[in-house]
Design an enzyme around this catalytic site. Structure first.
Site, PDB file in Angstrom:
ATOM      1  CD1 TRP A 126      -2.763   1.434   0.400  1.00 18.94           C
ATOM      2  CD2 TRP A 126      -2.185   1.787   2.534  1.00 18.94           C
ATOM      3  NE1 TRP A 126      -3.578   2.415   0.894  1.00 18.94           N
ATOM      4  CE2 TRP A 126      -3.243   2.656   2.201  1.00 18.94           C
ATOM      5  CE3 TRP A 126      -1.660   1.836   3.821  1.00 18.94           C
ATOM      6  CZ2 TRP A 126      -3.781   3.554   3.095  1.00 18.94           C
ATOM      7  CZ3 TRP A 126      -2.210   2.725   4.719  1.00 18.94           C
ATOM      8  CH2 TRP A 126      -3.257   3.579   4.359  1.00 18.94           C
ATOM      9  CB  ALA A 209      -6.726  -2.584   6.461  1.00 18.88           C
TER      10      ALA A 209
END
Ligand code: LMR
Length: 391
Positions: A126, A209
């Protein structure tokens, strides 16, 4: 003073939000930022969240400050949701503004405890991971992760690279639903990786997440639980943005597992870091999550909806893989059905991604990451045909 500032590079995920918004085409398709959308294209407030908000409005009597670490009940509920029972004496934890807040605080904790430590990141990862590390002027290294041709894991590359980890280095791992690739380690690979990291004296730093978006709420925590049980120290940055659908409420937690003797000192350092950065963490989302997790009926309602969301994404994955088979007359994209979570990296070039945007109104991250949840039954065949057209 301010004249010394230079323009900052735009975040390549967030940039897509405004580009998509400014595109006047009525048939445009947004597969950019990782936000869940239902079949009608809406990001609903989950039923249990709405019910908790109603109850909160009726019963909340004060908006005075919480603790620096957030509400202990939220932190405890999150530790149990992620790790299961039995960690109260080892887990220091603070509420944070979202998953990014937890990552930022974890990195600050690493820097405070071991300024020379290197943080290892999967390639790819990410974009906010390297961005924050660079901003904090910390040392960073990469390990191979993705086999772009097969759309799977480059496990030999991963093991070879992580064999160079030094004692005390932190290794950032995606607990489930790897962002951006969608390719995930199996249980045997997690085990081998854990044995290597124990051998190297590394600190696992898990970004979690998407718990509940891959194989199920419990299944998605399995790797994190295995690591928690085997390492003396573990950092876990978890987000409630996706699995509770409360993106804008900024709700996350940082858990630092340590020894029972060191727990109070670590807890004090986490609270100290909250104070330096923003004092008290946001409370509204954390309170809703606590209310849901402490109430059996609300928990059941939330789990049922989360499971609907997960199954919807799995169906979209299978349909997209089938449509891509038809459209390209090949099995090149079969990995889309094997991937888990919101994202899959398709392996298209930046030029092909650009043509998809310009000629077809289809928006995805320039590395060809798509948000599966941005699709629906109508748009899957459109995407498959457009991909076949740009190959
Ligand atoms: C994403 O990767 O799209 C999400 O995690 C949202 C973000 O902040 O980038």
């Amino acid at each position: 003073m301010l004249e010394t500032l230079n323009p900052q590079p735009q975040d390549k995920i967030l940039q897509l939000i405004s580009m998509f918004r400014d595109d006047p085409r009525g048939d445009k398709i947004d597969l950019g930022v990782g936000v869940y959308k239902d079949a009608t294209g809406l990001t609903p407030v989950m039923r249990a969240v709405k019910a908790a908000e109603k109850k909160l409005w009726e019963t909340e009597t004060t908006k005075t400050y919480t603790g620096l670490a957030g509400e202990p009940a939220f932190n405890a509920a999150m530790v149990t949701m992620i790790l299961g029972a039995g960690y109260a004496d080892r887990a220091a934890s603070v509420a944070t503004p979202g998953g990014t807040g937890a990552i930022r605080q974890a990195l600050e904790l690493i820097r405070l405890a071991a300024p020379g430590a290197t943080v290892w990141l999967s390639n790819p990862t990410w974009p906010n991971h390297p961005s924050i590390i660079k901003y904090l002027k910390m040392s960073m290294a990469e390990y191979r992760y993705f086999d772009a041709v097969a759309g799977g894991i480059d496990f030999d590359g991963l093991i070879e690279d992580l064999s160079k980890v030094k004692p005390g280095d932190a290794v950032l791992l995606h607990g489930c639903c790897h962002n951006p690739t969608g390719a995930n380690l199996d249980a045997g690979q997690w085990d081998q990786l854990a044995r290597l990291l124990i051998d190297r004296g590394a600190i696992p730093f898990i970004d979690l997440a998407y718990q509940g978006f891959g194989d199920g709420l419990e299944e998605d925590a399995a790797a994190t639980r295995m690591i928690a049980a085997r390492f003396p120290e573990v950092l876990i940055a978890a987000s409630c943005s996706k699995n509770f659908g409360i993106y804008r409420e900024r709700t996350g937690v940082l858990i630092a597992l340590t020894s029972p003797e060191r727990r109070a000192t670590v807890q004090g350092n986490l609270a100290f870091l909250n104070r330096q950065n923003y004092s008290f963490p946001p409370d509204h989302g954390a309170r809703l999550v606590t209310m849901i997790l402490e109430d059996a009926a609300l928990t059941a309602e939330w789990k049922a909806e989360l499971e609907e969301v997960r199954r919807n994404m799995l169906t979209l994955r299978q349909t997209l893989a089938d449509e891509l088979r038809k459209a390209t007359n090949s099995d090149r994209f079969d990995f889309v059905a094997r991937h888990r979570g919101m994202f899959s990296r398709l392996g298209l070039t930046e030029a092909q991604v650009e043509v998809l945007r310009k000629d077809h109104g289809i928006y995805m991250v320039s590395d060809s990451r798509i948000n599966i949840a941005g699709l629906n039954a109508r748009t899957v065949p459109i995407l498959a045909k457009a991909i076949a057209a740009v190959l």
